[in-house]
Design a protein around this motif. Sequence first.
Motif, short mmCIF file in Angstrom:
data_model
loop_
_atom_site.label_atom_id
_atom_site.label_comp_id
_atom_site.label_asym_id
_atom_site.label_seq_id
_atom_site.Cartn_x
_atom_site.Cartn_y
_atom_site.Cartn_z
N ASP A 137 15.71 -28.33 0.67
CA ASP A 137 17.08 -28.55 0.20
C ASP A 137 18.05 -27.47 0.66
N GLY A 138 17.62 -26.61 1.58
CA GLY A 138 18.51 -25.56 2.07
C GLY A 138 18.43 -24.26 1.31
N THR A 139 17.62 -24.21 0.25
CA THR A 139 17.53 -22.98 -0.55
C THR A 139 16.20 -22.25 -0.34
N LEU A 140 15.25 -22.88 0.33
CA LEU A 140 13.92 -22.28 0.50
C LEU A 140 13.96 -21.16 1.54
N ASP A 141 13.12 -20.14 1.36
CA ASP A 141 12.99 -19.14 2.40
C ASP A 141 12.22 -19.74 3.58
N LYS A 142 12.24 -19.05 4.71
CA LYS A 142 11.67 -19.61 5.94
C LYS A 142 10.17 -19.88 5.81
N ALA A 143 9.47 -18.99 5.14
CA ALA A 143 8.02 -19.17 4.99
C ALA A 143 7.71 -20.42 4.18
N HIS A 144 8.43 -20.59 3.07
CA HIS A 144 8.21 -21.77 2.22
C HIS A 144 8.57 -23.04 2.96
N GLU A 145 9.67 -23.02 3.67
CA GLU A 145 10.10 -24.20 4.42
C GLU A 145 9.09 -24.56 5.50
N LYS A 146 8.59 -23.57 6.21
CA LYS A 146 7.57 -23.82 7.24
C LYS A 146 6.32 -24.45 6.63
N ASP A 147 5.96 -24.00 5.43
CA ASP A 147 4.78 -24.56 4.77
C ASP A 147 4.99 -26.04 4.44
N VAL A 148 6.21 -26.39 3.98
CA VAL A 148 6.50 -27.79 3.68
C VAL A 148 6.43 -28.63 4.96
N ILE A 149 7.02 -28.12 6.04
CA ILE A 149 6.99 -28.85 7.31
C ILE A 149 5.55 -29.01 7.81
N ARG A 150 4.74 -27.97 7.65
CA ARG A 150 3.33 -28.06 8.06
C ARG A 150 2.60 -29.13 7.26
N ARG A 151 2.81 -29.15 5.96
CA ARG A 151 2.15 -30.15 5.11
C ARG A 151 2.63 -31.56 5.45
N LEU A 152 3.91 -31.67 5.76
CA LEU A 152 4.45 -32.97 6.14
C LEU A 152 3.87 -33.42 7.47
#
Length: 535
Positions: A137-152
């Motif tokens: 949603d635009g508020t996650l730090d880069k590490a957290h966002e990368k983890d979501v993209i990896r899981r997706l």
Amino acid sequence: MRDLLFKISCAPRLPYRHFFFHSTPLCRVEFVFMLVSIYHIFIDRQILDRESDMHQNTHNNALGLKSKDEQRIAIDAVVGGKDVLAVLPTGFGKSFIYFAVSGITRRPAWVVSPLRSLIRDQVDGAGALGLNAAYIDGTLDKAHEKDVIRRLFRNELDVFLTTPEQLMRVEFDALFQRTNPSVVAIDEAHLISDWGGYFRPAFRGLGERIESLRWHYDTPICALTATADAQTQNDIKNVLRMKDPLEIVRSPMRNNISLSAKQSDNPLCEAVKAAVKAWHNLEGKGAILLYVLRQKDVDLAIGALMGSGVPIHHIGGYHGGMPDDKRDEMQNWFRRAEKPIMVATVAFGMGINRPDVRYVIHGSLPASVTRYLQETGRAGRDGKPAKAICFWSRNDVQTYQFLFGRRPMGWMFEKLYNAVAGGRLLKWDENDVAQVVGYQDIGVIRQLMDIATGHGLVDVVQDVPMIGVKDQHVTFNALEKLSRRDREGVFSVMRILQSDDIRSALKQAVNETDLQAIQNISAPNLKPKPSISML
């Protein structure tokens, strides 16, 4: 293979190993292929049986909920690849539709939602049903966002949630093709019409964006909202470029909510008194929502509540001018607190699914019939009796007229378009736009520029404006209707609240805007029978 099976069935009953080692090489190869084929048929049959059972159970209780007819019809349509527009009451369980679609198809549901708090609520809701969900949603730090993209990317998610602005990111193209989503769900879809022009231009670009994403798989769209009149429904379908969608529309009114109103010279004071009385009458963990018109009224009402003896730890405040972390804190507090009174502007409410709100009290006129239905609909979601009380003054109308007066008018769009078409506006700059339009309120000019680009009236390339649509009169008419609807909405609410029977007057207003219920829809062919009112 049929010949081989015949030979085996007619042969003496010898062990398979005897047949295997004493037959010709060609026969042995055929025998192996037969066993492999039988194995695949067995596995495919198991998968089909499991998916059939899951499809059936999803409607009955697979995700821990008992599905309603409208939910079942929407699920069947989306699983069948059909676009769906579902207008269902608050607390009806709209999110269950895309949760179930993901569970049935074993492919992730992509959900576009307007508010971060709403997104996080949906992540929690999915987790409670055993589904893996995550968001960007635009508020996650880069590490957290990368983890979501990896899981997706690894297909580890059942539900992926994001905002309209984030969906525009180019890296989502590859993720969409990789995951082959089961559905693209648009939550609170009425905001495409309400916010798509004035506040969130990204909403107006959702249709084009989703079309560019789903071109390969033709992924179905499911637009969900609690209230949308006929004009808003058409706006949703047009903006999202939905393809012959199935429309499931049910009345937003609920009989367990009693409706009352009182005209007052000081409606805010009356609303505070009503909230204090309601708070003393609350039993158990019931909650109260007190809606006020302006941000400064939040502080005034909180001070009055404290002065009336309500303990401070039972009082909360919420408005759009608060920092994001403070708003998140207030939302979480309201969900968990015992006997809370939340004083809030219209910024509070979407996605707040507290079932035991016993009172919704207004300290001013709601801005429209839709707003009134949405806000009163936050009461009594558990099905138990609840009350919606509105205190209002004719001064509220003047306040709205002032607020609506600070929005762009139809003639401004026409002047802007003609200036771009005639080459008189060479740079997309607010001061230059103000000059060609002949209006100096920069706040209004900024809205004008956002709406003009959001609706495709003007395209801007490297700060150079160009004509964006061929038939500009269609856009002029749409924008003028939107502006007129805003102005007329508050008068419609006032007429309803002045009537002797608010429910009957509201029923008439709802029917006039084609917010009628559809019953007995045939699920197999998805053809609705004639609708009847359920008010």
